[in-house]
Design a protein around this motif. Structure first.
Motif, PDB file in Angstrom:
ATOM      1  N   ILE A  21     -14.495  11.931  -8.022  1.00  0.00           N
ATOM      2  CA  ILE A  21     -13.571  10.777  -7.468  1.00  0.00           C
ATOM      3  C   ILE A  21     -12.851   9.778  -6.082  1.00  0.00           C
ATOM      4  O   ILE A  21     -12.677  10.645  -5.674  1.00  0.00           O
ATOM      5  N   TYR A  22     -13.586   8.663  -7.046  1.00  0.00           N
ATOM      6  CA  TYR A  22     -13.564   7.564  -5.615  1.00  0.00           C
ATOM      7  C   TYR A  22     -12.484   7.758  -6.295  1.00  0.00           C
ATOM      8  O   TYR A  22     -12.114   5.890  -7.291  1.00  0.00           O
ATOM      9  N   CYS A  23     -10.996   6.544  -5.113  1.00  0.00           N
ATOM     10  CA  CYS A  23     -10.164   5.941  -6.031  1.00  0.00           C
ATOM     11  C   CYS A  23      -9.905   5.009  -4.652  1.00  0.00           C
ATOM     12  O   CYS A  23      -8.021   5.296  -3.864  1.00  0.00           O
ATOM     13  N   LEU A  24     -10.353   3.832  -4.543  1.00  0.00           N
ATOM     14  CA  LEU A  24     -10.179   3.070  -2.645  1.00  0.00           C
ATOM     15  C   LEU A  24      -9.941   1.809  -3.555  1.00  0.00           C
ATOM     16  O   LEU A  24     -10.326   0.694  -3.867  1.00  0.00           O
ATOM     17  N   GLY A  25      -8.994   1.650  -2.294  1.00  0.00           N
ATOM     18  CA  GLY A  25      -8.198   0.515  -2.859  1.00  0.00           C
ATOM     19  C   GLY A  25      -7.563   0.484  -3.568  1.00  0.00           C
ATOM     20  O   GLY A  25      -7.222  -1.092  -4.779  1.00  0.00           O
ATOM     21  N   VAL A  26      -7.065   1.103  -4.901  1.00  0.00           N
ATOM     22  CA  VAL A  26      -6.554   1.031  -5.934  1.00  0.00           C
ATOM     23  C   VAL A  26      -5.052   1.442  -5.898  1.00  0.00           C
ATOM     24  O   VAL A  26      -4.189   0.592  -6.521  1.00  0.00           O
ATOM     25  N   LEU A  27      -5.065   2.423  -5.295  1.00  0.00           N
ATOM     26  CA  LEU A  27      -3.683   2.854  -5.964  1.00  0.00           C
ATOM     27  C   LEU A  27      -2.482   2.398  -5.344  1.00  0.00           C
ATOM     28  O   LEU A  27      -1.386   2.215  -6.147  1.00  0.00           O
ATOM     29  N   LYS A  57       1.757   2.472   4.562  1.00  0.00           N
ATOM     30  CA  LYS A  57       3.520   2.491   5.299  1.00  0.00           C
ATOM     31  C   LYS A  57       4.468   2.820   5.864  1.00  0.00           C
ATOM     32  O   LYS A  57       3.596   3.781   7.084  1.00  0.00           O
ATOM     33  N   GLN A  58       4.494   1.298   6.882  1.00  0.00           N
ATOM     34  CA  GLN A  58       4.733   1.004   8.014  1.00  0.00           C
ATOM     35  C   GLN A  58       6.376   0.741   7.991  1.00  0.00           C
ATOM     36  O   GLN A  58       6.619  -0.037   7.529  1.00  0.00           O
ATOM     37  N   ARG A 147       0.248  -7.913  -8.124  1.00  0.00           N
ATOM     38  CA  ARG A 147       1.708  -7.578  -8.591  1.00  0.00           C
ATOM     39  C   ARG A 147       2.448  -6.441  -7.785  1.00  0.00           C
ATOM     40  O   ARG A 147       3.299  -6.837  -7.815  1.00  0.00           O
ATOM     41  N   TYR A 148       1.525  -5.417  -7.907  1.00  0.00           N
ATOM     42  CA  TYR A 148       2.284  -4.745  -6.933  1.00  0.00           C
ATOM     43  C   TYR A 148       1.427  -4.478  -5.497  1.00  0.00           C
ATOM     44  O   TYR A 148       0.162  -4.709  -5.673  1.00  0.00           O
ATOM     45  N   ASP A 149       2.675  -3.747  -4.647  1.00  0.00           N
ATOM     46  CA  ASP A 149       1.941  -3.723  -3.193  1.00  0.00           C
ATOM     47  C   ASP A 149       2.261  -2.532  -2.160  1.00  0.00           C
ATOM     48  O   ASP A 149       3.847  -2.644  -1.749  1.00  0.00           O
ATOM     49  N   LYS A 150       2.747  -0.802  -2.789  1.00  0.00           N
ATOM     50  CA  LYS A 150       2.848  -0.542  -2.472  1.00  0.00           C
ATOM     51  C   LYS A 150       2.816   0.922  -1.658  1.00  0.00           C
ATOM     52  O   LYS A 150       1.699   1.394  -2.295  1.00  0.00           O
ATOM     53  N   PRO A 151       2.357   0.423  -0.083  1.00  0.00           N
ATOM     54  CA  PRO A 151       1.954   1.602   0.757  1.00  0.00           C
ATOM     55  C   PRO A 151       2.906   2.649   1.152  1.00  0.00           C
ATOM     56  O   PRO A 151       3.968   2.583   0.201  1.00  0.00           O
ATOM     57  N   GLN A 152       1.820   3.597   1.524  1.00  0.00           N
ATOM     58  CA  GLN A 152       2.351   5.123   1.173  1.00  0.00           C
ATOM     59  C   GLN A 152       2.043   5.616   2.956  1.00  0.00           C
ATOM     60  O   GLN A 152       1.420   5.215   3.695  1.00  0.00           O
ATOM     61  N   THR A 153       2.398   6.718   3.399  1.00  0.00           N
ATOM     62  CA  THR A 153       2.569   7.234   4.305  1.00  0.00           C
ATOM     63  C   THR A 153       1.422   8.795   4.279  1.00  0.00           C
ATOM     64  O   THR A 153       1.453   9.013   2.801  1.00  0.00           O
ATOM     65  N   VAL A 154       1.036   8.946   5.607  1.00  0.00           N
ATOM     66  CA  VAL A 154      -0.031  10.060   4.981  1.00  0.00           C
ATOM     67  C   VAL A 154       0.772  11.716   4.874  1.00  0.00           C
ATOM     68  O   VAL A 154       0.773  11.723   3.346  1.00  0.00           O
ATOM     69  N   GLN A 155       1.878  11.719   5.145  1.00  0.00           N
ATOM     70  CA  GLN A 155       2.572  13.062   4.799  1.00  0.00           C
ATOM     71  C   GLN A 155       3.207  12.631   3.406  1.00  0.00           C
ATOM     72  O   GLN A 155       3.175  13.594   2.406  1.00  0.00           O
ATOM     73  N   THR A 156       3.303  11.231   2.920  1.00  0.00           N
ATOM     74  CA  THR A 156       3.331  11.140   1.062  1.00  0.00           C
ATOM     75  C   THR A 156       2.280  11.951   0.236  1.00  0.00           C
ATOM     76  O   THR A 156       2.318  12.334  -0.835  1.00  0.00           O
ATOM     77  N   VAL A 157       0.914  11.130   1.180  1.00  0.00           N
ATOM     78  CA  VAL A 157      -0.026  11.284   0.227  1.00  0.00           C
ATOM     79  C   VAL A 157      -0.900  13.015   0.142  1.00  0.00           C
ATOM     80  O   VAL A 157      -1.085  13.716  -0.331  1.00  0.00           O
ATOM     81  N   ARG A 158      -0.299  13.694   1.308  1.00  0.00           N
ATOM     82  CA  ARG A 158      -0.567  15.180   1.376  1.00  0.00           C
ATOM     83  C   ARG A 158       0.074  15.956   0.686  1.00  0.00           C
ATOM     84  O   ARG A 158      -0.488  16.701  -0.075  1.00  0.00           O
ATOM     85  N   SER A 159       1.400  15.219   0.645  1.00  0.00           N
ATOM     86  CA  SER A 159       2.744  16.092  -0.559  1.00  0.00           C
ATOM     87  C   SER A 159       2.060  16.112  -2.010  1.00  0.00           C
ATOM     88  O   SER A 159       1.918  17.452  -2.492  1.00  0.00           O
ATOM     89  N   TRP A 160       1.405  14.555  -2.318  1.00  0.00           N
ATOM     90  CA  TRP A 160       0.728  14.187  -3.725  1.00  0.00           C
ATOM     91  C   TRP A 160      -0.796  15.438  -3.737  1.00  0.00           C
ATOM     92  O   TRP A 160      -0.686  16.377  -4.970  1.00  0.00           O
ATOM     93  N   MET A 161      -1.326  15.288  -2.873  1.00  0.00           N
ATOM     94  CA  MET A 161      -2.755  16.834  -2.993  1.00  0.00           C
ATOM     95  C   MET A 161      -2.085  17.921  -3.039  1.00  0.00           C
ATOM     96  O   MET A 161      -2.755  18.727  -3.718  1.00  0.00           O
TER      97      MET A 161
END
Length: 191
Positions: A21-27, A57-58, A147-161
């Motif tokens: 699954i590729y989900c690029l430029g969406v989340l 996110k910075q 409509r939405y622009d919700k950047p994330q941190t590396v740590q957040t994405v890592r925790s999801w995984m």
């Protein structure tokens, strides 16, 4: 290759259907990026991989001028009709591109002055000026329209995984922000 269009929260396939699954430029453009990510994982077969990216996110003090300008402009542009915003982006980019070309041809100071036009490079291998204008228009539209622009941190994405039981193949900074690849373990699925 199967192409389909569907709501990310109502994917019309059974769980365990995909090897990749590729989900690029969406989340980052979802109302709830974590929920959107978690909703994709059940569609992976055991041993399958998911690749995602999110804007980074910075803190504001570390943000680029482009990022700050985007934040300010989005307070208005996210409420505009997409067709009108696209026309505005197209006209603005065309003018900025032409100005940058003109500046680039000025002796002595042209090279310096053209850097003040914030639209990136003028050329890419094999791209015509018309193609470059289109690419740049779509890039600016993509920055300003969602409509939405919700950047994330590396740590957040890592925790999801990790919370989804994925083996992290990669989770770090890349071209578009946070780039991550996770593998669904071959043992029994968590559905």
């Amino acid at each position: 290759l199967q192409v389909f269009q569907a709501d990310l929260h109502k994917i019309p396939f059974r769980h365990g259907w995909f090897d990749y699954i590729y989900c690029l430029g969406v989340l980052q453009h979802c109302a709830d990026p974590e929920k959107a990510f978690r909703g994709l994982v059940p569609f992976l077969r055991p041993g399958g991989e998911i690749a995602v990216d999110c804007y980074l996110k910075q803190p504001l003090y570390r943000a680029s001028l482009t990022h700050i300008a985007k934040k300010i402009l989005r307070t208005v542009t996210r409420h505009m009709e997409p067709e009108k915003l696209h026309v505005l982006c197209e006209r603005s980019i065309s003018r900025a591109y032409n100005l940058k070309v003109w500046l680039s041809r000025r002796p002595l100071i042209g090279g310096f002055l053209m850097r003040l036009v914030p639209i990136g490079r003028l050329t890419r291998a094999g791209r015509t000026p018309a193609a470059m204008k289109k690419i740049k228009t779509l890039g600016v539209f993509d920055m300003l329209a969602p409509r939405y622009d919700k950047p994330q941190t590396v740590q957040t994405v890592r925790s999801w995984m990790e919370q989804e039981g994925l083996k992290i193949v990669k989770c770090d900074l890349g071209y578009n922000g946070v780039n991550a690849v996770g593998r669904r373990m071959a043992q029994a699925s968590r559905d």
